[in-house]
Design a protein around this motif. Sequence first.
Motif: not given
Length: 484
Positions: A54-64, A268-276
């Motif tokens: 899950n790329k978004y999990f790693w993006i958020i985790s990496l930021a922290g 790099f986080y591209d999970l927009t509200e529209t996509k969701q």
Amino acid sequence: TDLKLYRYAYPPMVILGFLLSIMVYANTQEKIIQAKTHVVQVKFIDAIRAVAKNKYFWIISLAGWIGFLEASYGTILQWLYQYQHACTEGQFALIQTINGNAALWGMLMAPWAIRRFGKKRVLLVTNFLNVIFIASIYPIVVNVDPRMCIWLVLICLFSNGVVGAFAHVLNPSIQGDIRDYQQYVTGERIDGMFSTVGLIGQVITLATSGVLPAVYEALGITTENAASMGYTNAYDVLYNRNIFEDTFALLVGLSVFGAIMNVIPYFFYDLTETKQRGMINVLKVRALFEDYGNNALSDKGLVETIDLVNEARSYVASEPVSESKDGIREAKKSGDKQAVKAAKKAHKDAIEHNRMIEISRYVIDEMNKFGTLEVEKLYRKAAIEEAKQRLASRKVILKNYPNGLVEFDSSIFDELFAKEDQLELELEQAYKTLFAAKESKDQEAVKQARIDVQKAKVARAKVRTEIKEATNANSIYHRAAKPW
């Protein structure tokens, strides 16, 4: 230092917080989209593998993880007060109170900002403002008298606290979206595994926790240096203005660097509200077909999904409309308030229309995906994965079905759930009888009611155990039968 403060102030706060927590819990609505018959448990190792992709999990985790230095400035108010005598004790209490309340305003503004601008924009803007507000502290501390400086630093930290508090609302929202994406990609809801994989972060935190102490030591905040200056406590060296400024300059620099590093992954986080929203609609369609396949489809669910698909076909067939604000500008020139209101509504409707077209494409692509070239290219990869699953299935079958794989009868859940519902009603009635007996002070009735309550509890616990056993059996069957 007066214990009465804690005796009289803390209990009301605890009680109020407890009541507010109950209110929030009671008004929380479950929004997970899943088929009613989907009761499969996911194998631990499979869940970990799925989350790891899950790329978004790693993006958020990496930021922290890479932004851990952002909090380096956290001691500045305390140090200004304690080592530079920037204010009185009473003033410092007021400063701490004001600074602590910054989070309230950020949390109040966050929902509006998220709806208006979207999570990614709010993430980027608030993190960028963190950099600005933290960096603004340094010239103040170096160039302004400490007695005035601490109030200006408070303004910077309060502002930073306001935008930083957006994260209290943003992070849970983003985590929900990440889990929706996980279900959209893998077909399974494996929320618990995110915490398990996230344990990696604790190892990283452990490794980075020694950075600040090492920095303090390099700057001369040591027992030996303090002793050479006539102090007993290592931090007392901060009474020296030169050491204080050098230390603080580096801490602010590290905080700014941490804030910059924290914001980079969000680009790099591209999970927009529209996509969701598009993914959620796809999950609704999938849930319909799964319930249909298991003969558990409700008329309401069927109607809702058919309407969703028909709506998607209608929007995809339509043309995007202009989102220009020219109409609003022309209406403002005319001075007609009704015209301005109508123009703003038309602009808002145009944005929503175009957004619905994009959302609807997800649904149509889902309906037509098996005829696309992209999916055909995935067949080879799927065949390899299926071969691996067959090998895993063989092990499960040999272990749990020595006489051959037997299909699990999922209709057992109907009976068990019905039993559980009935026992819940019986337990509720038993409690009502108990309360009535207590009110009438009939001791014999109270004694009998308590026996009835206990019987209902035991019976309910037994049924729940049966449900758990059936769920486990169903999970084993699905793992064994998955490739077939």
